[in-house]
Design a protein around this motif. Structure first.
Motif, short mmCIF file in Angstrom:
data_model
loop_
_atom_site.label_atom_id
_atom_site.label_comp_id
_atom_site.label_asym_id
_atom_site.label_seq_id
_atom_site.Cartn_x
_atom_site.Cartn_y
_atom_site.Cartn_z
N UNK A 197 0.84 -1.21 0.00
CA UNK A 197 0.00 0.00 0.00
C UNK A 197 0.87 1.25 0.00
N UNK A 198 1.92 1.24 0.79
CA UNK A 198 2.80 2.40 0.91
C UNK A 198 3.57 2.66 -0.37
N UNK A 258 -4.30 11.91 -2.59
CA UNK A 258 -4.06 13.35 -2.49
C UNK A 258 -2.86 13.77 -3.33
N UNK A 259 -2.54 12.96 -4.35
CA UNK A 259 -1.42 13.32 -5.20
C UNK A 259 -0.06 13.00 -4.61
N UNK A 260 -0.04 12.30 -3.46
CA UNK A 260 1.24 11.99 -2.84
C UNK A 260 1.84 10.75 -3.49
N UNK A 261 3.16 10.71 -3.63
CA UNK A 261 3.80 9.57 -4.26
C UNK A 261 3.94 8.40 -3.29
N UNK A 262 4.35 7.23 -3.80
CA UNK A 262 4.64 6.09 -2.95
C UNK A 262 5.88 6.35 -2.12
N UNK A 263 6.04 5.60 -1.02
CA UNK A 263 7.21 5.78 -0.15
C UNK A 263 8.40 5.02 -0.72
N UNK A 264 9.61 5.40 -0.32
CA UNK A 264 10.80 4.67 -0.75
C UNK A 264 10.84 3.33 -0.01
N UNK A 265 11.62 2.36 -0.52
CA UNK A 265 11.60 1.01 0.09
C UNK A 265 11.92 1.00 1.59
N UNK A 290 7.47 1.85 8.10
CA UNK A 290 6.12 2.03 8.65
C UNK A 290 5.28 0.77 8.57
N UNK A 291 5.60 -0.12 7.62
CA UNK A 291 4.88 -1.39 7.58
C UNK A 291 5.14 -2.19 8.86
N UNK A 335 19.40 4.33 6.97
CA UNK A 335 20.06 3.67 8.11
C UNK A 335 19.08 3.47 9.26
N UNK A 336 18.49 4.57 9.72
CA UNK A 336 17.59 4.47 10.87
C UNK A 336 16.30 3.73 10.51
N UNK A 337 15.79 3.92 9.28
CA UNK A 337 14.56 3.23 8.91
C UNK A 337 14.74 1.72 8.94
#
Lengths: 557, 209
Positions: free
Chosen positions: A83-84, A94-101, A107-108, A480-482
């Motif tokens: 989904x992300x 809302x026109x927002x793009x997908x998240x980076x991997x 967040x998943x 790194x932190x993600x």
């Protein structure tokens, strides 16, 4: 600080909150016990199991229960990741793009593990569909997973047949969602909306302000998510400012409701436990430890913020940096201590800007292992694991085989508990240590010195304990932190759950022993004191060296 | 070492459970991710549209039910960045009053940057209002948590009364009365802090001309 105009209202609001929770305690605790023990099923519930291909009559062993739980969580992570990533191609984005991997992975895991750590700003990253079909759904089911594990462990103690069966994961999951979380969330969402929390599918559109400037009017299904965010001790804000955002928490009354919601299930579960093991005094003992330590944390945080020590609070005249006027110092402190002690992680004020002592106290609240009273389900199972440690310690002192609630605590049992106790501290300390020696870790630190260490340690404590609140000065939106915090959340959630279920299985495989003259009574004040000390000693011995270099050094400087 | 057959059996079991998990996740997504928020939205839009749409107001201070209204100047819950002597000023905002970037400064209690910002704001608030620096209250020199805090403390409002009254040519007593009108005490006597609502106060001043 004046006694009449600050201290008295500060204490009175705690009294009001406790009174509301006390009113709900018995009936709600009994209701939850009935939800998880009744064998009756309505037509809708039966149809639900047929539609989802589940056999509700199977009483699972711990290993099967765990595999179901992991299978469900696995598809949850993958579904939320998809989904992300695909957001840009889906409706209501809302026109927002997908998240980076790395971001989507983070967040998943974060929402599936009931952590709700957020590296992103909701208003500029997540469209309405991701918020509803992704985050809101996981807010419900991750909380129900926590409840299911707690109930499974309680069954391990309560059941005397000795057949090793601890219940059916799918039934526990379904009932937690449909009979506990959903009805209360629906009602709470209506009250929040009446207070001013928004609930609309409008996008964010620009308008012209009174003085001719431009401001965006925000939209979003916020109330429906806000309710379960607190009730499920999730804590992931619809907006970046979380529960300090006026659209998530418009006034002091909605604020009280939000604190009530995040404490409601964790504080009533000891009653559920007492009823399920057929000895309500056992529930009172657990509640006594939880309530006593929670009250101490609230008072310490409130005192620290009202006193306002530190260079910046002294320069300003009060510790109002990062706090809202409608909440003020004391109500912000009450929220902060409650959200960290329940593993929620929602914030109505910025913990990074708290005084050294106040910020240190809320960090310590998480390091206690989130058991006072802890997250939905996770607080109760965490506390019961520590109760086994306390019983074991008492057994060592008098030289008898320890037992708790009629079940022997042998070598295998205590090994599982010891591993459980070690998991989160290892994740916190290893993660913090790596991040203060590796370049990508150091790059994220906003302030040098002890406060920088506190920021990193807070992040890993928050992730590994599935809290989700932050010392948000740390820039954590980096790969790194993600990735690293995602791993800490994943291991900090599912390794302890596996150990809890393994213990539940071993306990359920034992027939119950009758209490004898040598049995340690676990409902008396002596045991309450012993368990309280165990909680403090386990967390204290593990973390005081690291805490001395961070918040303690800062508070003393 | 587990034998290959045990491992294979485990893998099959995991696949079977995961399939059940997928079916249940889809069912939950329909109920919790679509039906539940839509039901809450329906109740909100029918029973309390003003609140559900963001407490929007027009320039004359009246309520607008939705943004289609056309005359909306903002939300009563969102701070706006008022500048100039004729307005009451809100608290400093780390987000520059941008609703798409809510949040605080996150600066720690010993941050030299924060201490410097506080001193600078204190001097500027004192100069703007012609009061000594010691008279400036804490909320006037600290950024809020959301960056969108719609309130200020009664002390900060009192500090601004004379400046606003003189810039607008209004009697001080009249402005003081307006501040009282837009003040609120602690909820239920104990919750939160006493406060003054900046936007509604400025809307009323604006209506006076």
């Amino acid at each position: 600080m004046g006694l009449v105009d600050t201290v008295l209202p500060a204490l009175a609001q705690v009294g009001l909150l406790v009174a509301l929770l006390a009113l709900a305690h018995r009936p709600f605790g009994a209701y939850m016990a009935a939800v998880y023990t009744t064998t009756r099923r309505g037509r809708v519930e039966s149809a639900w199991y047929r539609a989802t291909g589940v056999d509700p009559d199977v009483d699972q062993r711990w290993s099967s229960y765990l595999v179901s739980l992991l299978g469900f969580s696995c598809v949850s992570v993958l579904g939320l990741y998809a989904l992300g990533r695909l957001q840009g191609a889906l409706p209501l984005s809302l026109g927002l793009p997908g998240a980076d991997p790395a971001g989507a992975w983070n967040f998943a895991v974060s929402f599936t593990t009931n952590t709700n750590w957020q590296w992103y700003s909701g208003e500029s990253t997540a469209g309405h569909l991701l918020q509803m079909a992704g985050f809101t759904v996981q807010n419900f089911v991750s909380a129900a997973v926590g409840l299911a594990v707690a109930v499974a462990l309680v069954r391990g103690f309560a059941r005397s047949r000795g057949d090793g069966r601890i219940g059916n994961f799918w039934v526990d999951l379904t009932r937690g969602v449909t009979r506990i979380l959903l009805p209360i969330s629906f009602l709470a969402a209506l009250v929040l909306m009446a207070g001013g929390v928004i609930q609309t599918f409008d996008p964010h559109t620009a308008t012209t302000t009174l003085t001719g400037g431009t401001q965006h009017l925000l939209g979003g299904p916020v109330a429906s998510q806000e309710a379960i965010k607190e009730l499920g001790t999730n804590g992931g804000g619809f907006f970046n400012a979380n529960s300090s955002h006026p659209f998530e928490n418009p006034n002091a009354v909605t604020n009280l409701l939000e604190i009530f919601l995040l404490l409601l299930i964790p504080s009533a579960l000891p009653r559920t436990f007492g009823l399920m093991v057929d000895d309500r005094r056992q529930g009172w003992a657990i509640l006594g430890v939880m309530g006593g330590l929670w009250a101490a944390l609230v008072l310490a945080t409130t005192w620290a913020e009202l006193a306002g020590a530190g260079s910046a609070p002294q320069a300003a005249g009060a510790a109002m940096e990062g706090k809202e006027v409608r909440f003020g110092l004391a109500t912000s402190a009450l929220f902060a201590a409650s959200t960290t002690a329940t593993s929620t992680g929602a914030v109505n004020s910025m913990h990074d800007s708290f005084t050294g002592a106040g910020g240190g106290t809320v960090l310590f609240a998480m390091l206690l292992g989130e058991v006072v009273p802890g997250g939905v389900g996770a607080g109760l199972y965490g506390m019961l694991m520590l109760a086994v440690v306390a019983v074991f310690l008492a057994g060592l002192m008098v030289g008898r085989t320890p037992e708790y609630l009629g079940k022997k605590i042998g070598q295998r049992e205590i090994t599982l508990v010891a591993l459980y106790v070690l998991v989160t501290p290892s994740l916190v300390l290893v993660g913090t240590a790596l991040s203060v020696v590796l370049a990508p870790g150091l790059d994220g630190i906003q302030e040098p010195g002890p406060h920088g260490l506190s920021e990193v340690m807070y992040a890993f404590a928050s992730a590994a304990n599935n809290n989700g609140s932050a010392f948000a000065g740390l820039s954590t939106g980096t790969p790194y932190y993600n990735i690293l915090l995602g791993l800490a959340m994943l291991l900090g959630r599912f390794v302890p759950i596996a150990l809890v279920l393994a213990l539940a299985g071993r306990l359920a495989a034992q027939p119950s022993l009758p209490a004898s003259a040598g049995t340690l009574p676990t409902h008396r004040p002596t045991f309450v004191a012993l368990l309280g000390s165990t909680v403090l000693v386990v967390a204290g011995l593990t973390f005081i060296p690291a805490l001395s270099l961070g918040p303690i050094a800062e508070a003393l400087s | 070492m587990p034998s290959t057959t045990t491992t294979a059996r485990g893998a099959v079991a995991f696949a079977r459970h995961t399939l059940s998990g997928l079916q249940m996740l889809i069912a939950f997504t329909v109920v919790l991710g679509l039906l539940y928020p839509v039901a809450v939205t329906a109740v909100g839009q029918l029973a309390m549209p003003w609140q559900a749409n963001g407490s929007l107001v027009r320039a004359d201070g009246s309520r607008a039910e939705g943004r289609e209204d056309g005359e909306v100047v903002g939300s009563l819950l969102m701070a706006q960045g008022f500048e100039g002597p004729e307005w009451f000023h809100p608290r400093p905002s780390a987000a520059d009053y941008d609703t798409l970037a809510s949040g605080g400064s996150n600066l720690g209690p010993e941050s030299p940057e924060l201490v410097a910002a506080i001193e600078e704001r204190r001097a500027s608030v004192a100069a703007d209002n012609g009061v000594p620096v010691s008279a400036v209250p804490a909320d006037a020199v600290t950024a809020s948590s959301s960056g969108l805090d719609p309130h200020i403390s009664p002390a900060y409002a009192r500090l601004q009364v004379e400046r606003v009254a003189s810039a607008r040519g209004l009697p001080v007593e009249q402005v003081e009365a307006l501040v009282r009108e837009h003040s609120a005490a602690r909820a239920l006597g104990v919750l939160g802090d006493p406060r003054v609502h900046v936007l509604s106060l400025n809307l009323e001043l604006d209506a006076l001309g």
